[in-house]
Every structure is written in C-alpha cells, then in structure tokens.
Design a protein around this motif. Structure first.
Motif, PDB file in Angstrom:
ATOM      1  N   ALA A   1       5.765   8.766   9.772  1.00  0.00           N
ATOM      2  CA  ALA A   1       7.200   8.413   9.949  1.00  0.00           C
ATOM      3  C   ALA A   1       7.722   8.309  11.261  1.00  0.00           C
ATOM      4  CB  ALA A   1       7.969   9.022   8.763  1.00  0.00           C
ATOM      5  N   ALA A   2       7.532   9.362  12.224  1.00  0.00           N
ATOM      6  CA  ALA A   2       8.140   9.210  13.382  1.00  0.00           C
ATOM      7  C   ALA A   2       7.675   8.562  14.435  1.00  0.00           C
ATOM      8  CB  ALA A   2       7.897  10.886  13.833  1.00  0.00           C
ATOM      9  N   GLN A   3       6.229   7.761  14.107  1.00  0.00           N
ATOM     10  CA  GLN A   3       5.621   6.843  14.959  1.00  0.00           C
ATOM     11  C   GLN A   3       6.521   5.642  15.286  1.00  0.00           C
ATOM     12  OE1 GLN A   3       1.700   6.062  13.949  1.00  0.00           O
ATOM     13  NE2 GLN A   3       1.307   8.230  13.512  1.00  0.00           N
ATOM     14  N   ALA A   4       6.272   5.082  16.413  1.00  0.00           N
ATOM     15  CA  ALA A   4       7.075   3.641  16.528  1.00  0.00           C
ATOM     16  C   ALA A   4       6.219   2.476  16.186  1.00  0.00           C
ATOM     17  CB  ALA A   4       7.739   3.581  17.900  1.00  0.00           C
ATOM     18  N   ASP A   5       4.660   2.799  16.125  1.00  0.00           N
ATOM     19  CA  ASP A   5       3.864   1.616  15.859  1.00  0.00           C
ATOM     20  C   ASP A   5       3.885   1.064  14.567  1.00  0.00           C
ATOM     21  OD1 ASP A   5       1.885  -0.037  15.768  1.00  0.00           O
ATOM     22  OD2 ASP A   5       0.222   1.568  15.946  1.00  0.00           O
ATOM     23  N   ALA A   6       4.792  -0.307  14.466  1.00  0.00           N
ATOM     24  CA  ALA A   6       4.932  -0.762  13.146  1.00  0.00           C
ATOM     25  C   ALA A   6       3.619  -1.427  12.655  1.00  0.00           C
ATOM     26  CB  ALA A   6       5.763  -1.993  13.421  1.00  0.00           C
ATOM     27  N   ALA A   7       2.210  -1.315  13.664  1.00  0.00           N
ATOM     28  CA  ALA A   7       1.268  -2.087  13.083  1.00  0.00           C
ATOM     29  C   ALA A   7       0.246  -1.238  12.363  1.00  0.00           C
ATOM     30  CB  ALA A   7       0.460  -2.695  14.197  1.00  0.00           C
ATOM     31  N   GLU A   8       0.492   0.182  12.402  1.00  0.00           N
ATOM     32  CA  GLU A   8      -0.285   0.997  11.788  1.00  0.00           C
ATOM     33  C   GLU A   8       0.136   1.279  10.158  1.00  0.00           C
ATOM     34  OE1 GLU A   8      -1.945   5.687  12.143  1.00  0.00           O
ATOM     35  OE2 GLU A   8      -0.939   4.684  13.958  1.00  0.00           O
ATOM     36  N   ARG A   9      -0.618   1.429   9.444  1.00  0.00           N
ATOM     37  CA  ARG A   9      -0.528   1.439   8.037  1.00  0.00           C
ATOM     38  C   ARG A   9      -1.200   2.750   7.331  1.00  0.00           C
ATOM     39  NH1 ARG A   9       1.856  -2.868   6.663  1.00  0.00           N
ATOM     40  NH2 ARG A   9       1.713  -3.511   4.615  1.00  0.00           N
ATOM     41  N   THR A  10      -0.691   3.200   6.347  1.00  0.00           N
ATOM     42  CA  THR A  10      -1.193   4.343   5.636  1.00  0.00           C
ATOM     43  C   THR A  10      -0.646   4.372   4.207  1.00  0.00           C
ATOM     44  OG1 THR A  10      -1.378   6.944   5.321  1.00  0.00           O
ATOM     45  CG2 THR A  10       0.709   6.073   5.784  1.00  0.00           C
ATOM     46  N   SER A  11      -1.765   4.637   3.192  1.00  0.00           N
ATOM     47  CA  SER A  11      -1.746   4.553   2.072  1.00  0.00           C
ATOM     48  C   SER A  11      -0.585   5.688   1.298  1.00  0.00           C
ATOM     49  CB  SER A  11      -2.778   4.650   0.994  1.00  0.00           C
ATOM     50  OG  SER A  11      -2.665   4.386  -0.196  1.00  0.00           O
ATOM     51  N   VAL A  12       0.405   5.615   0.370  1.00  0.00           N
ATOM     52  CA  VAL A  12       1.181   6.652  -0.027  1.00  0.00           C
ATOM     53  C   VAL A  12       1.410   6.327  -1.532  1.00  0.00           C
ATOM     54  CG1 VAL A  12       2.533   7.225   2.071  1.00  0.00           C
ATOM     55  CG2 VAL A  12       3.042   5.410   0.506  1.00  0.00           C
ATOM     56  N   ILE A  13       1.704   7.759  -2.170  1.00  0.00           N
ATOM     57  CA  ILE A  13       2.005   7.498  -3.602  1.00  0.00           C
ATOM     58  C   ILE A  13       3.671   7.809  -3.452  1.00  0.00           C
ATOM     59  CG2 ILE A  13       1.824   8.500  -6.028  1.00  0.00           C
ATOM     60  CD1 ILE A  13      -0.757   9.710  -5.074  1.00  0.00           C
TER      61      ILE A  13
ATOM     62  N   THR B   1       4.104   0.814   6.668  1.00  0.00           N
ATOM     63  CA  THR B   1       4.073   1.142   8.058  1.00  0.00           C
ATOM     64  C   THR B   1       5.201   2.143   8.242  1.00  0.00           C
ATOM     65  OG1 THR B   1       6.063  -0.434   8.561  1.00  0.00           O
ATOM     66  CG2 THR B   1       3.677  -1.072   8.619  1.00  0.00           C
ATOM     67  N   PRO B   2       5.114   2.786   9.581  1.00  0.00           N
ATOM     68  CA  PRO B   2       6.267   3.962   9.862  1.00  0.00           C
ATOM     69  C   PRO B   2       7.508   3.584   9.495  1.00  0.00           C
ATOM     70  CG  PRO B   2       4.554   4.051  11.293  1.00  0.00           C
ATOM     71  CD  PRO B   2       4.045   2.880  10.615  1.00  0.00           C
ATOM     72  N   PRO B   3       7.992   2.243  10.033  1.00  0.00           N
ATOM     73  CA  PRO B   3       9.365   1.954   9.607  1.00  0.00           C
ATOM     74  C   PRO B   3       9.616   1.711   8.194  1.00  0.00           C
ATOM     75  CG  PRO B   3       8.546   0.503  11.461  1.00  0.00           C
ATOM     76  CD  PRO B   3       7.224   1.320  10.843  1.00  0.00           C
ATOM     77  N   GLN B   4       8.694   1.105   7.305  1.00  0.00           N
ATOM     78  CA  GLN B   4       8.784   0.958   5.974  1.00  0.00           C
ATOM     79  C   GLN B   4       8.789   2.513   5.335  1.00  0.00           C
ATOM     80  OE1 GLN B   4       5.229  -1.346   5.287  1.00  0.00           O
ATOM     81  NE2 GLN B   4       6.480  -3.077   5.073  1.00  0.00           N
ATOM     82  N   LEU B   5       7.885   3.369   5.675  1.00  0.00           N
ATOM     83  CA  LEU B   5       8.135   4.747   5.360  1.00  0.00           C
ATOM     84  C   LEU B   5       9.543   5.380   5.304  1.00  0.00           C
ATOM     85  CD1 LEU B   5       6.619   7.049   3.638  1.00  0.00           C
ATOM     86  CD2 LEU B   5       5.755   7.616   5.920  1.00  0.00           C
ATOM     87  N   ARG B   6      10.200   5.057   6.567  1.00  0.00           N
ATOM     88  CA  ARG B   6      11.305   5.879   7.024  1.00  0.00           C
ATOM     89  C   ARG B   6      12.454   5.276   5.863  1.00  0.00           C
ATOM     90  NH1 ARG B   6       9.340   5.218  12.278  1.00  0.00           N
ATOM     91  NH2 ARG B   6      10.802   3.313  12.575  1.00  0.00           N
ATOM     92  N   VAL B   7      12.450   3.998   5.556  1.00  0.00           N
ATOM     93  CA  VAL B   7      13.361   3.073   4.657  1.00  0.00           C
ATOM     94  C   VAL B   7      13.025   3.738   3.296  1.00  0.00           C
ATOM     95  CG1 VAL B   7      14.065   1.277   3.643  1.00  0.00           C
ATOM     96  CG2 VAL B   7      13.582   1.128   6.074  1.00  0.00           C
ATOM     97  N   LEU B   8      11.908   3.929   2.767  1.00  0.00           N
ATOM     98  CA  LEU B   8      11.466   4.485   1.531  1.00  0.00           C
ATOM     99  C   LEU B   8      12.138   5.857   1.427  1.00  0.00           C
ATOM    100  CD1 LEU B   8       8.045   2.560   1.021  1.00  0.00           C
ATOM    101  CD2 LEU B   8      10.179   2.414  -0.454  1.00  0.00           C
TER     102      LEU B   8
END
Length: 135
Positions: A17-29, A108-115
């Motif tokens: 979540a601390a990353q600035a790279d908005a292109a990288e993705r990870t799968s979360v529950i 993405t990290p920005p989406q994870l921060r919002v969630l």
C-alpha cells in the motif's frame, strides 16, 4: 503513508500500500465489516437450546419467528463494500463470497489505500495460494 490502516492485516500489504506504483497489482481478500454481537441474555437465549432436543433445529414456525428480527439487520456490509469496489472500478472483476462476507479482487496500491480506509471494510488479507511443504 503516515500511518498503518487497521484493516491491513499483513505486513506485506502495508508495504504494498505504501508503494506509489499504480500499475502493480496484488490479489487480496476484503472482509466486509460485521455488525457487533449482542451479548445480552435475551439474545443468547434465542440462540442457545439446552433441552433434550438441543441438537435438533427448532420447528419451522420458530425458525421463521427467530429469523425475523435478524433479517432487519444484515450480518455484514456486503452491499456497501460492493458499492465501494464499484466506485474504484473493481466490482466487475471481484469475486463475491457471501458465505464468509468477503470479496477477492486484484488491487493497485492506491486502490488498496482507499479500501483500507473504507467504513464498510473489516479487514484485508493477502490472497495467498498455499503449497504443500517439502518441495
């Protein structure tokens, strides 16, 4: 990120979540927020049967009567969480699991921060594939 959101349950997610790279993705529950349990004696009595038929389900008429008050309050905020995912453009790709009140989705990290800050989110875990040891 100045603080760690309470919803992120894995150190690897905090780093992601601390990353600035908005292109990288990870799968979360993503677990939807659950309503607090009511520990009152009346609530416990409704769910506890210690009589001889305690192992049997109550008759259908009693089940319907007992379920009525519970149906007024959903067990968790799945619809609110789905709306949040939709606002981030993630609802289409998300896999909904009503059984445990969660969604699985790539973020993405920005989406994870919002969630992680969303009021409808209880917890966010990494979606890891478990492998057998020894090899």
């Amino acid at each position: 990120m100045s603080h760690t959101p309470h919803a992120l349950r894995d150190a690897s997610l905090v780093e992601f979540a601390a990353q600035a790279d908005a292109a990288e993705r990870t799968s979360v529950i993503i677990e939807a927020r659950r309503l607090p349990l009511d520990p009152s004696p009346a609530s416990l009595a409704r769910h506890t049967n210690v009589g001889p038929g305690g192992l049997l389900p109550p008759p259908a008429t009693q089940r319907a009567a007992a379920a009525a008050p519970l149906s007024d309050h959903p067990a968790c905020d799945m619809n609110d969480l789905e709306a949040c995912l939709s606002s981030l453009g993630l609802a289409e790709a998300a896999r909904r699991n009503d059984l445990n009140g969660s969604f699985v989705v790539e973020v993405t990290p920005p989406q994870l921060r919002v969630l992680a800050q969303a009021p409808s989110v209880q917890a966010i875990h990494s979606n890891r594939h478990h492998r057998r040891g020894g090899g």
